[in-house]
Design a protein around this motif. Structure first.
Motif, PDB file in Angstrom:
ATOM      1  N   ALA A   1     101.069 -26.028  -1.592  1.00  0.00           N
ATOM      2  CA  ALA A   1     102.255 -26.888  -1.662  1.00  0.00           C
ATOM      3  C   ALA A   1     102.868 -27.046  -0.279  1.00  0.00           C
ATOM      4  N   GLU A   2     102.942 -25.952   0.441  1.00  0.00           N
ATOM      5  CA  GLU A   2     103.517 -25.970   1.784  1.00  0.00           C
ATOM      6  C   GLU A   2     102.709 -26.927   2.687  1.00  0.00           C
ATOM      7  N   ARG A   3     101.376 -26.804   2.616  1.00  0.00           N
ATOM      8  CA  ARG A   3     100.530 -27.686   3.442  1.00  0.00           C
ATOM      9  C   ARG A   3     100.726 -29.144   3.048  1.00  0.00           C
ATOM     10  N   THR A   4     100.733 -29.397   1.764  1.00  0.00           N
ATOM     11  CA  THR A   4     100.838 -30.784   1.294  1.00  0.00           C
ATOM     12  C   THR A   4     102.187 -31.380   1.686  1.00  0.00           C
ATOM     13  N   ARG A   5     103.223 -30.583   1.501  1.00  0.00           N
ATOM     14  CA  ARG A   5     104.569 -31.080   1.784  1.00  0.00           C
ATOM     15  C   ARG A   5     104.710 -31.424   3.270  1.00  0.00           C
ATOM     16  N   ARG A   6     104.147 -30.573   4.111  1.00  0.00           N
ATOM     17  CA  ARG A   6     104.229 -30.858   5.548  1.00  0.00           C
ATOM     18  C   ARG A   6     103.425 -32.108   5.905  1.00  0.00           C
ATOM     19  N   LYS A   7     102.268 -32.285   5.250  1.00  0.00           N
ATOM     20  CA  LYS A   7     101.491 -33.495   5.524  1.00  0.00           C
ATOM     21  C   LYS A   7     102.286 -34.717   5.089  1.00  0.00           C
ATOM     22  N   LEU A   8     103.018 -34.560   3.999  1.00  0.00           N
ATOM     23  CA  LEU A   8     103.818 -35.690   3.509  1.00  0.00           C
ATOM     24  C   LEU A   8     105.001 -35.992   4.428  1.00  0.00           C
ATOM     25  N   SER A   9     105.282 -35.102   5.381  1.00  0.00           N
ATOM     26  CA  SER A   9     106.301 -35.422   6.389  1.00  0.00           C
ATOM     27  C   SER A   9     105.731 -36.385   7.420  1.00  0.00           C
ATOM     28  N   GLU A  10     104.397 -36.488   7.446  1.00  0.00           N
ATOM     29  CA  GLU A  10     103.770 -37.358   8.434  1.00  0.00           C
ATOM     30  C   GLU A  10     103.125 -38.603   7.836  1.00  0.00           C
TER      31      GLU A  10
ATOM     32  N   THR B   1     114.838 -17.240   6.291  1.00  0.00           N
ATOM     33  CA  THR B   1     114.092 -16.933   5.076  1.00  0.00           C
ATOM     34  C   THR B   1     112.596 -17.068   5.347  1.00  0.00           C
ATOM     35  N   THR B   2     112.238 -18.125   6.056  1.00  0.00           N
ATOM     36  CA  THR B   2     110.829 -18.407   6.299  1.00  0.00           C
ATOM     37  C   THR B   2     110.405 -17.908   7.684  1.00  0.00           C
ATOM     38  N   ASN B   3     111.175 -18.317   8.673  1.00  0.00           N
ATOM     39  CA  ASN B   3     110.875 -17.923  10.043  1.00  0.00           C
ATOM     40  C   ASN B   3     112.112 -17.353  10.705  1.00  0.00           C
ATOM     41  N   SER B   4     111.878 -16.503  11.690  1.00  0.00           N
ATOM     42  CA  SER B   4     112.974 -15.984  12.490  1.00  0.00           C
ATOM     43  C   SER B   4     112.725 -16.355  13.943  1.00  0.00           C
TER      44      SER B   4
ATOM     45  N   LEU C   1     119.256 -27.435   5.974  1.00  0.00           N
ATOM     46  CA  LEU C   1     118.409 -27.146   4.810  1.00  0.00           C
ATOM     47  C   LEU C   1     117.179 -26.377   5.287  1.00  0.00           C
ATOM     48  N   GLY C   2     117.165 -25.086   4.968  1.00  0.00           N
ATOM     49  CA  GLY C   2     116.070 -24.232   5.449  1.00  0.00           C
ATOM     50  C   GLY C   2     115.044 -23.977   4.374  1.00  0.00           C
ATOM     51  N   GLY C   3     114.421 -22.799   4.437  1.00  0.00           N
ATOM     52  CA  GLY C   3     113.417 -22.446   3.452  1.00  0.00           C
ATOM     53  C   GLY C   3     114.047 -22.024   2.128  1.00  0.00           C
TER      54      GLY C   3
ATOM     55  N   GLY D   1     116.301 -24.753  -1.113  1.00  0.00           N
ATOM     56  CA  GLY D   1     115.606 -24.873   0.165  1.00  0.00           C
ATOM     57  C   GLY D   1     114.180 -25.347  -0.037  1.00  0.00           C
ATOM     58  N   GLY D   2     113.410 -25.310   1.033  1.00  0.00           N
ATOM     59  CA  GLY D   2     112.035 -25.806   1.017  1.00  0.00           C
ATOM     60  C   GLY D   2     111.193 -25.198  -0.107  1.00  0.00           C
ATOM     61  N   GLU D   3     111.457 -23.920  -0.405  1.00  0.00           N
ATOM     62  CA  GLU D   3     110.672 -23.258  -1.457  1.00  0.00           C
ATOM     63  C   GLU D   3     110.853 -23.954  -2.807  1.00  0.00           C
TER      64      GLU D   3
ATOM     65  N   GLY E   1     117.370 -26.823  10.296  1.00  0.00           N
ATOM     66  CA  GLY E   1     116.543 -26.240   9.228  1.00  0.00           C
ATOM     67  C   GLY E   1     115.276 -27.038   9.036  1.00  0.00           C
ATOM     68  N   GLY E   2     114.174 -26.316   8.853  1.00  0.00           N
ATOM     69  CA  GLY E   2     112.852 -26.943   8.788  1.00  0.00           C
ATOM     70  C   GLY E   2     112.736 -28.015   7.720  1.00  0.00           C
ATOM     71  N   SER E   3     113.451 -27.832   6.600  1.00  0.00           N
ATOM     72  CA  SER E   3     113.269 -28.783   5.499  1.00  0.00           C
ATOM     73  C   SER E   3     113.925 -30.137   5.753  1.00  0.00           C
ATOM     74  N   THR E   4     114.764 -30.221   6.790  1.00  0.00           N
ATOM     75  CA  THR E   4     115.332 -31.543   7.112  1.00  0.00           C
ATOM     76  C   THR E   4     114.282 -32.422   7.794  1.00  0.00           C
ATOM     77  N   ARG E   5     113.081 -31.856   8.039  1.00  0.00           N
ATOM     78  CA  ARG E   5     112.002 -32.696   8.566  1.00  0.00           C
ATOM     79  C   ARG E   5     111.425 -33.595   7.473  1.00  0.00           C
ATOM     80  N   MET E   6     111.682 -33.262   6.227  1.00  0.00           N
ATOM     81  CA  MET E   6     111.079 -34.038   5.142  1.00  0.00           C
ATOM     82  C   MET E   6     111.687 -35.436   5.072  1.00  0.00           C
ATOM     83  N   PRO E   7     110.853 -36.476   5.120  1.00  0.00           N
ATOM     84  CA  PRO E   7     111.394 -37.843   5.071  1.00  0.00           C
ATOM     85  C   PRO E   7     112.233 -38.094   3.819  1.00  0.00           C
TER      86      PRO E   7
HETATM   87  P1  AMP Z   1     113.923 -22.590   8.087  1.00  0.00           P
HETATM   88  O1  AMP Z   1     114.417 -21.681   6.981  1.00  0.00           O
HETATM   89  O2  AMP Z   1     114.953 -23.371   8.755  1.00  0.00           O
HETATM   90  O3  AMP Z   1     112.951 -21.893   9.010  1.00  0.00           O
HETATM   91  O4  AMP Z   1     113.045 -23.702   7.346  1.00  0.00           O
HETATM   92  C1  AMP Z   1     111.846 -23.401   6.772  1.00  0.00           C
HETATM   93  C2  AMP Z   1     111.500 -24.492   5.802  1.00  0.00           C
HETATM   94  O5  AMP Z   1     111.254 -25.684   6.513  1.00  0.00           O
HETATM   95  C3  AMP Z   1     110.267 -24.184   4.988  1.00  0.00           C
HETATM   96  O6  AMP Z   1     110.543 -24.370   3.614  1.00  0.00           O
HETATM   97  C4  AMP Z   1     109.275 -25.225   5.465  1.00  0.00           C
HETATM   98  O7  AMP Z   1     108.465 -25.675   4.417  1.00  0.00           O
HETATM   99  C5  AMP Z   1     110.137 -26.347   5.958  1.00  0.00           C
HETATM  100  N1  AMP Z   1     109.458 -27.151   6.965  1.00  0.00           N
HETATM  101  C6  AMP Z   1     109.169 -26.826   8.238  1.00  0.00           C
HETATM  102  N2  AMP Z   1     108.511 -27.839   8.853  1.00  0.00           N
HETATM  103  C7  AMP Z   1     108.378 -28.818   7.940  1.00  0.00           C
HETATM  104  C8  AMP Z   1     107.793 -30.130   7.945  1.00  0.00           C
HETATM  105  N3  AMP Z   1     107.188 -30.627   9.031  1.00  0.00           N
HETATM  106  N4  AMP Z   1     107.862 -30.867   6.807  1.00  0.00           N
HETATM  107  C9  AMP Z   1     108.464 -30.382   5.703  1.00  0.00           C
HETATM  108  N5  AMP Z   1     109.027 -29.166   5.631  1.00  0.00           N
HETATM  109  C10 AMP Z   1     108.997 -28.386   6.732  1.00  0.00           C
END
Ligand code: AMP
Length: 567
Positions: free
Chosen positions: A235-244, A9-12, A168-170, A197-199, A304-310
């Motif tokens: 929101a995307e920037r803030t959420r990623r910063k909140l992962s750190e 959805t977000t990246n390929s 858990l993806g985008g 998802g992350g959105e 999935g990228g969203s599993t990076r969220m603490p």
């Molecule tokens: P995917 O669909 O697996 O590519 O996941 C994409 C989702 O992962 C998006 O919603 C991103 O916001 C989320 N994502 C990627 N890296 C991070 C991160 N470091 N912290 C929080 N969410 C992230």
């Protein structure tokens, strides 16, 4: 060569099977992930990937992301002068990934294994196949994303112990319970929510800060499309910063004014509690369907990228009473697994011992009527033929009887879903078959469903007493295309000029600088403006070395201004 593609959805991402292992393919920018984004320039050229993503804030009406969410529907978007549906947009991304794989290997790519969420229905799967077709790829197989992740993670490691893939993806959430037995990866159950998802976390975050950043309601005057994109990016920037870290700034700039506030991780957690709660249901359902107790799971694997969220990890740890395993890079696992499958299909010896079973992610059946106990009938009842989580390919047959005296025809709908009333399920098609006139209940028909590993359903109905048979061509309203129409669409898509691959780096950097120009103010804005002029001057020179040096300088400068960019 056959490639493995994670069409996210977000990246390929694209990977190949080489020398006995999966290898991710870098794109023209050297990145392993390509944003699933398409943007059309004023001259009608298509930009794909990061250059398109970077243009979203400055050209929201010419740019689209997250289109996987409407694949398989009639929805379309207009970018510039042309309308696109999600499968055409997906095709543009697939074509780019194919070109990247060809540039990386020097070989011609003919086929692909493409991953889809386990919860994709028949329409969504067909549309994904068509996207491959439109991109000039023979889609060898569609593989469920968690299955692919399991291939990337599980095969070489645990034997005979079930583990759970938490993806858990985008835009989508998938849970699968997977077991490895004698080199066979078996998906015991899969479940999920294809609207989570992350959105959604971005949306909650925006709800949380919206009033706070704009007490005077100035933003109400902003163009809603532009504002929505500004908020989403912030929101995307803030959420990623909140992962750190435990706190982060949420900030947007509109009409030279800055709107900002600080967000704490605990506040995000509270705002997202309903979303975190929704993670539980599919987990419980997959455990129940597979008859596996949570204590016997050997691992909880994060994908999935969203599993990076603490906050997500914390919720998982609470749910399972232990820490999840994140040793496979959560953003790469699916593509790597797709390439394992691609290697398997090209009969690579290293994979001889690995087989794969998969399950049907939803129940498939037909519409029947049943007695209401008072001599009448209740219609529109769902009769399952292939149950959810049946290993596939699967073929099952059920018998049915006529309902009325001298009935001459049986007419029924074919559905997918879990509800008892067909009205709440998804209708896939309908069919009719002639029966000999007899007293009711005396004529039986047999209905066979065959569901294959690509999610395609064949329905065969027969009347044993007469030998009449019917095979179903599902009349999918969204799928009336003939070969000729597909070829026409493919040509139309091929006619869209894509920005040259070798120039994509320049386009991405320039779009990023243009975005920074719009989002910064005062002295910083002036400086970015000067950088842009210098870079444009270098581009005008047409000298590759001058351009490369100018680009590198611009990237360094932008990194120092806004921090490193992310995909
Ligand atoms: P995917 O669909 O697996 O590519 O996941 C994409 C989702 O992962 C998006 O919603 C991103 O916001 C989320 N994502 C990627 N890296 C991070 C991160 N470091 N912290 C929080 N969410 C992230």
């Amino acid at each position: 060569m056959i490639i493995g593609i994670d069409l996210g959805t977000t990246n390929s991402a694209v990977a190949i099977w080489r020398d006995g292992e999966s290898v991710l393919v870098p794109n023209a920018l050297g990145d392993l992930l390509t944003p699933s984004a398409v943007s059309i320039t004023d001259t009608g050229e298509a930009l794909i990937g990061l250059a398109a993503r970077e243009r979203q804030p400055t050209h929201p009406k010419h740019t689209v992301t997250a289109f996987k969410r409407f694949i398989g529907t009639q929805q379309s978007v207009t970018l510039g002068k042309r309308k696109f549906d999600a499968e055409e947009l997906s095709a543009l991304v697939l074509r780019q990934l194919k070109a990247d794989a060809e540039a990386f290997t020097g070989e011609t790519v003919t086929g692909a294994v493409i991953t889809v969420p386990a919860y994709f229905n028949d329409r969504q799967r067909k549309a994904t196949r068509r996207a491959g077709d439109l991109a000039g790829l023979e889609v060898k197989r569609l593989v469920n994303e968690p299955t692919a992740a399991a291939l990337a993670f599980g095969i070489q490691t645990r034997e005979q112990e079930p583990f759970l893939v938490f993806d858990l993806g985008g835009g989508t959430f998938d849970v699968s319970i997977v077991e490895v037995f004698d080199g066979v990866v078996e998906v015991r159950a899969s479940s999920g929510d294809n609207r989570l998802g992350g959105e959604d976390f971005n949306e909650r975050l925006i709800d949380l800060v919206r009033a706070r950043i704009d007490p005077d309601k100035k933003l109400e005057k902003a163009d809603p499309v532009v504002l929505a994109e500004l908020l989403r990016a912030a929101a995307e920037r803030t959420r990623r910063k909140l992962s750190e870290s435990d706190e982060a700034e949420f900030a947007i700039v509109w009409k030279d004014e800055s709107f900002a506030t600080t967000v704490y991780a605990s506040a995000l957690e509270e705002a997202c509690a309903p979303l975190l709660q929704r993670l539980r249901d599919p987990v419980l359902r997959s455990l129940r369907d597979s008859n596996i107790r949570v204590e016997t799971l050997s691992e909880i694997v994060l994908v999935g990228g969203s599993t990076r969220m603490p906050i997500v990890r914390k919720a998982i740890t609470r749910m399972f009473g232990r820490f999840p395993n994140a040793t496979v890079h959560p953003d790469h696992a699916v593509a790597l697994g797709a390439a394992v499958q691609a290697g398997l299909l090209s009969r690579d010896v290293a994979l001889d011992e690995v087989r794969l079973t998969d399950v049907c992610p939803f129940t498939l059946g037909i519409e029947v009527a049943e007695g209401d106990g008072r001599g009448g009938y209740r219609e529109g009842i769902f009769s399952p033929i292939i149950d959810r989580n049946t290993p596939i390919p699967a073929s099952r047959v059920n018998s049915y009887h006529t309902l009325a005296d001298n009935q001459r025809e049986i007419h029924f709908g074919i559905y997918q879903g879990e509800a008892r009333e067909v009205a709440s399920n998804v209708k896939l098609g309908e069919m009719r078959i002639q029966v000999p006139p007899k007293p009711r209940g005396e004529v039986s028909i047999e209905c066979r469903f065959t569901y294959d590993t690509s999610g395609m359903l064949d329905v065969d109905v027969s009347v044993p007493s007469t030998g009449v048979t019917r095979s179903l061509v599902i009349m999918d309203q969204s799928d009336p295309l003939t070969e000729k129409q597909i070829a026409e669409r493919r040509d139309a898509l091929a006619a869209i000029k894509v920005h040259p691959r070798e120039e994509s780096e320049n386009a991405a950097v320039r779009a990023r600088a243009a975005r920074c120009y719009e989002s910064f103010l005062g002295r910083e804005r002036d400086i970015v403006g000067q950088w842009l002029s210098t870079f444009d001057g270098a581009l005008d020179s047409q000298d590759p070395r001058t351009i490369r040096e100018a680009r590198e300088q611009l990237v360094t400068a932008l990194d120092s201004l806004e921090g490193e960019r992310f995909l």
